[in-house]
Design an enzyme around this catalytic site. Structure first.
Site, PDB file in Angstrom:
ATOM      1  N   VAL A 190       0.911  -1.283  -0.090  1.00 33.16           N
ATOM      2  CA  VAL A 190      -0.001   0.047  -0.054  1.00 33.16           C
ATOM      3  C   VAL A 190       0.885   1.330  -0.112  1.00 33.16           C
ATOM      4  CG1 VAL A 190      -2.177  -0.991   1.191  1.00 33.16           C
ATOM      5  CG2 VAL A 190      -0.239   0.182   2.461  1.00 33.16           C
ATOM      6  N   LYS A 191       2.002   1.335   0.230  1.00 36.99           N
ATOM      7  CA  LYS A 191       2.935   2.479   0.310  1.00 36.99           C
ATOM      8  C   LYS A 191       3.272   2.778  -1.125  1.00 36.99           C
ATOM      9  CE  LYS A 191       2.770   1.949   4.688  1.00 36.99           C
ATOM     10  NZ  LYS A 191       3.421   1.418   5.795  1.00 36.99           N
ATOM     11  N   ILE A 192       4.189   3.817  -1.286  1.00 38.55           N
ATOM     12  CA  ILE A 192       4.479   4.737  -2.578  1.00 38.55           C
ATOM     13  C   ILE A 192       5.036   3.884  -3.621  1.00 38.55           C
ATOM     14  CG2 ILE A 192       5.646   6.591  -3.732  1.00 38.55           C
ATOM     15  CD1 ILE A 192       3.572   7.258  -1.591  1.00 38.55           C
TER      16      ILE A 192
END
Ligand SMILES: *Cc1c(COP(=O)(O)O)cnc(C)c1O
Length: 393
Positions: A190-192
């Site tokens: 879910v992070k960048i």
């Protein structure tokens, strides 16, 4: 069935897939050349001197605390408005944890509150040895101010930049460690950018970097030049400290290298999505977007809306309505001090009122590269329905 729009997700293309498949037929699946290559590319991109890749940001935070020599006698302060890992890392080291309340406008650690708390702690001789500011949503905390306070009060700084890779502070990439000892990023999907699971600790300090390298791999030193007990025997390795197996694999690193190439593009797209949300939501007057300071370029890991006083009593209803409409809203975060485990340590609801107030109002709405204009309009329309349905005017 309606399509479900999650609050965040990975963006994987054919190049990513090819790079991962290629490693599988190479000589190394772990402890191979791609880890070094990934670390070097992070250093080139974000400009810290050293980057130590590990299997999660949680692991990175843990060994970062260890590299800074955090022990039982130490106290570590962080933001209550974060994922539990920001505080747990100090507990792993046997240290005490305390929190500094946030600013409601930004969701970030309040410099005013931090300054006051440091003054009080100084009088009581209970100063923290380490502060872990959290760059919520990918928006950097006021690092200049925190660094200044660290010089006055003598604490160390780890930036929990799990949300913030690709973000900038005063025009410089977060991760350059200009105002901190160590900066940690997460590569959870879910992070960048993602490696599946993964994280990295960046630093400009060689001593910290050497400790981090050793700690991620059992505390073992293989370079004979650094041995405590010199030997001619070429097969000897030395365990010099109690480390862990926190290594990243070359399979994960291959994905990381491929994803890192798209970092700026992903962050630009996230900024564009925020711009579009603000444009669409102009006539929805029961909420606001989190404030981002002028000297901060956010990577916008999260798109957070904050309900105003008219709507705050419908927080749960609005959340449920959006979920039932196929929108994967989420709350970031339940304040850490309100978790049962932290209550057992003596914290209570009421301890950090801004973080609690914020958690009662905040809703994360979807943001990720690939979120379409149509998705955004659909989300906007659902908010319009909320306004009518609950008569929030
Ligand atoms: C995701 C996250 C972590 C933990 O990252 P992992 O890579 O999943 O271990 C730590 N801190 C914050 C603020 C996070 O959002």
């Amino acid at each position: 069935m309606k399509d479900f729009i999650p609050y965040g997700k990975q963006n994987i293309d054919q190049n990513d897939i090819n790079e991962v498949v290629n490693v599988l037929s190479s000589d190394y699946l772990t402890q191979g050349p791609l880890i070094v290559s990934f670390e070097n590319q992070i250093c080139e991109k974000l400009s810290p001197k050293y980057a130590v890749a590990v299997n999660s940001a949680t692991s990175a935070l843990h060994i970062a605390c260890m590299a800074l020599d955090i022990h039982e006698n130490d106290t570590v302060w962080t933001s209550p408005n974060s994922f539990v890992a920001s505080a747990n890392c100090a507990l792993y080291c046997g240290a005490k944890v305390d929190f500094v309340d946030i600013d409601l406008e930004t969701g970030l650690i309040s410099i005013t509150k931090l300054t006051e708390k440091l003054e009080e702690a100084s009088v009581l001789n209970k100063l923290p040895s380490l502060i872990i500011p959290v760059h919520l949503c990918g928006s950097s905390c006021d690092m200049e101010a925190i660094k200044k306070l660290s010089l006055k009060y003598g604490f160390k700084i780890i930036e929990d930049a799990s949300h913030a890779i690709g973000g900038k502070y005063n025009g410089t990439y977060v991760g350059a460690c200009e105002y901190s000892d160590i900066t940690v990023f997460s590569f959870h999907p879910v992070k960048i950018i993602t490696t599946g699971e993964g994280g990295v600790a960046c630093t400009n300090n060689k001593d910290y970097a050497d400790k981090l390298y050793k700690l991620r791999s059992h505390g073992i030193e293989k370079n004979h030049k650094n041995f405590y007990e010199p030997t001619e025997k070429p097969w000897v390795y030395e365990q010099q400290s109690l480390g862990y197996n926190y290594r990243m694999t070359d399979i994960h690193a291959a994905l990381g290298i491929s994803q890192l190439k798209k970092l700026d593009q992903f962050v630009e797209e996230r900024n564009e999505i925020i711009r579009r949300y603000k444009e669409l939501f102009f006539d929805i007057d029961f909420l606001s977007f989190l404030e981002v300071k002028n000297n901060v370029y956010s990577s916008f890991h999260l798109a957070v809306i904050v309900l105003d006083d008219k709507a705050v009593n419908f927080h749960k209803e609005i959340f449920l309505f959006l979920r039932e409409s196929g929108i994967g809203v989420q709350i970031h975060y339940i304040p850490i001090h309100c978790q049962p485990y932290y209550k057992k340590l003596g914290f209570n609801r009421g301890d950090f009122p801004n973080a609690e107030n914020y958690a009662d109002r905040a809703i994360s709405i979807p943001i990720y590269p690939g979120l379409t204009d149509q998705n955004q309009k659909y989300i906007y329309n659902k908010f319009k329905e909320v306004q009518k349905y609950y008569k929030i005017f």
